[in-house]
Enzyme design. Structure first.
Site, PDB file in Angstrom:
ATOM      1  N   PHE A 140       0.478  -0.996   0.160  1.00 38.06           N
ATOM      2  CA  PHE A 140       0.014   0.171   0.178  1.00 38.06           C
ATOM      3  C   PHE A 140       0.424   0.680  -0.333  1.00 38.06           C
ATOM      4  O   PHE A 140       2.195   1.893   0.893  1.00 38.06           O
ATOM      5  CB  PHE A 140      -0.793   0.040   1.002  1.00 38.06           C
ATOM      6  CG  PHE A 140      -1.777   1.380   0.721  1.00 38.06           C
ATOM      7  CD1 PHE A 140      -3.032   1.158   0.844  1.00 38.06           C
ATOM      8  CD2 PHE A 140      -1.562   2.142   2.059  1.00 38.06           C
ATOM      9  CE1 PHE A 140      -3.685   2.120   0.561  1.00 38.06           C
ATOM     10  CE2 PHE A 140      -2.225   3.623   1.495  1.00 38.06           C
ATOM     11  CZ  PHE A 140      -3.600   3.672   0.843  1.00 38.06           C
ATOM     12  N   ASP A 225       9.280   2.992   1.826  1.00 39.84           N
ATOM     13  CA  ASP A 225       8.356   3.671   2.678  1.00 39.84           C
ATOM     14  C   ASP A 225       8.486   3.603   3.839  1.00 39.84           C
ATOM     15  O   ASP A 225       6.855   2.474   4.272  1.00 39.84           O
ATOM     16  CB  ASP A 225       6.754   2.806   1.411  1.00 39.84           C
ATOM     17  CG  ASP A 225       5.981   4.153   2.456  1.00 39.84           C
ATOM     18  OD1 ASP A 225       5.812   4.628   2.972  1.00 39.84           O
ATOM     19  OD2 ASP A 225       4.950   3.525   1.014  1.00 39.84           O
ATOM     20  N   LYS A 254       2.086  11.334   7.578  1.00 42.04           N
ATOM     21  CA  LYS A 254       1.160  10.584   8.742  1.00 42.04           C
ATOM     22  C   LYS A 254       2.583  11.145   9.999  1.00 42.04           C
ATOM     23  O   LYS A 254       1.273  12.646   9.601  1.00 42.04           O
ATOM     24  CB  LYS A 254       1.663   9.483   8.825  1.00 42.04           C
ATOM     25  CG  LYS A 254       0.930   8.482   7.179  1.00 42.04           C
ATOM     26  CD  LYS A 254      -0.109   7.327   7.799  1.00 42.04           C
ATOM     27  CE  LYS A 254      -1.128   6.667   6.674  1.00 42.04           C
ATOM     28  NZ  LYS A 254      -0.769   6.058   5.914  1.00 42.04           N
TER      29      LYS A 254
END
Ligand code: PLP
Length: 414
Positions: A140, A225, A254
């Site tokens: 993802f 990531d 985030k």
């Protein structure tokens, strides 16, 4: 207005691209949130790790408010006095030469893809338009058309093609598959060191070291990531530290802003970052003074409050405790730091019903991949609070099926 009315408004006037729990939150503080009916819940999702520092952290709020009175946006046509100091701090904290700021995680992933491709053409010497990026099943990395094009999740792709070429999907955690896939045209290996949305999948020991060695041998970049795994979530600043390696590009987002404001970035050394020249890439809001101020404060909170160490200590204890749980529903408990996936047996009937039962007990979590309950509280959580949360999880996982659906006891906790 009551919960049902807010839900109705969202359903009538908003696109239906999410299926949230029907809890309408109006206030947050630390690990706690309150809904419009006044019920109090512990947040065990932390906005997918964007709120590692806890909701509405006073120090981060202060940076947002004071900077907002001073200067909010110049665009990158002019400079601002917050950007340089933010770069310097992030670089010093992480040990990478340079920073390239964006807003959302997906934009930072796109930035890393552009960096890797341009590096492949201008530094490595890959023939024009032949650069390939290796990615992994269950990945993802966000929702842009390029990124969903290399998702292995059919729903993320269905109806959105045609897709960007130049990506190859390999099985996650398979040592040989990557070794066999390497060739001179490979610009980069792009991977999550632990797959979050994939179900908190921890690869076998030595896997990242193996990828590092292959990347070195074939002169490709290793791009991690760390948007969800980074900034303390796994008990280290970055999850790759568990394997003692260093990637060529790290993608962060985030928790970089502690949940206040979209801030993301890629980090890399000069050899990679210097491929960008004025006009190659950019974003109107990327690196704006509010983002720089907020991200600086969010990082300072992680460090000054010892949140990374707390994640390591409490996470290890919690995983051990959950592994000791005697429940017919649990297939496996895995994770690192305060990032725990409880995978249920297929016969358990899906994780969502357990998340709904937890909601009635004052705990908010979100299932991932249908059968996994994810436990990822803000890292400021205290031991007694975490113990209470684990008790609630244990209760729903050992309850009889009929108890699950009728549980609606008071949601008040100390
Ligand atoms: C959330 C996430 C993204 C996308 O970030 P957005 O801010 O939602 O665009 C990318 N990669 C990982 C690993 C993520 O968890």
């Amino acid at each position: 207005m009551k919960t049902a009315e807010f839900v109705d408004l969202e359903d009538r006037f908003g696109a239906h691209n999410y299926h949230p729990l029907d809890v309408v939150i109006e206030r947050g503080e630390g690990i706690w949130v309150w809904d419009v009916e006044g019920n109090k819940y512990m947040d065990l999702l932390a906005a997918y790790s964007a709120v590692n520092q806890g909701h509405c952290h006073p120090r981060i709020i202060e940076s947002l408010v004071s900077q907002s009175h001073q200067l909010t946006l110049t665009s990158r046509a002019f400079r601002n006095d917050r950007l340089g100091p933010f770069y310097a701090y992030l670089s010093k904290l992480t040990g990478f030469d340079k920073v390239l700021p964006m807003n959302t995680g997906a934009e930072a992933v796109e930035t890393a893809i552009k960096a890797a491709r341009k590096w492949a053409y201008t530094v490595k010497g890959v023939p024009r338009d032949e650069a390939e990026i290796l990615v992994f099943s269950g990945n993802f990395h966000g929702r842009t058309t390029t990124i969903v094009g290399f998702s292995s999740e059919e729903q993320y792709r269905e109806g959105f093609g045609p897709f960007t070429p130049g990506f190859r999907i390999l099985p996650y955690g398979d040592f040989d598959a990557v070794a066999e896939a390497m060739h001179p045209g490979v610009a980069a290996i792009l991977i999550e060191p632990i797959q979050g949305e994939g179900g908190i999948i921890v690869p076998p020991d030595g896997y990242l070291r193996h990828l590092r060695a292959l990347a070195d041998e074939h002169r490709s970049l290793l791009v991690l990531d760390e948007i969800q795994s980074g900034l303390g979530r796994t008990g280290k600043m970055f999850a790759y530290e568990h394997e003692g390696i260093r990637p060529d590009i790290v993608i962060v987002g985030k928790a970089l802003s502690g949940g206040l404001y979209p801030v993301s970035a890629i980090l890399a050394d000069d050899e990679v970052m210097d491929v960008f020249h004025p006009g190659d890439h950019g974003s109107t809001y990327g690196g704006n003074p509010v983002a720089a101020a907020v991200a600086t404060a969010a990082l300072e909170v992680l460090v000054d409050e010892g949140l990374i160490e707390r994640s390591a200590t409490l996470g290890t204890e919690a995983i051990e405790r959950l592994r000791g749980l005697d429940s017919p529903h649990v297939h496996e408990v895995r994770g690192r730091g305060l990032w725990i996936g409880i995978e249920l047996n297929p016969e358990a009937g899906g994780a969502r019903q357990f998340c709904e039962a937890l909601q009635h007990r004052g705990v908010l979590c979100k299932e991932t991949h249908e059968h996994v309950i994810r436990v990822a509280p803000p890292l400021i959580i205290r031991r007694a609070e975490l113990d209470w949360a684990l008790e609630q999880i244990e209760a729903v996982l050992t309850a009889q099926p009929e108890q699950l659906t009728t549980a609606s006891e008071a949601v008040q906790v100390a």
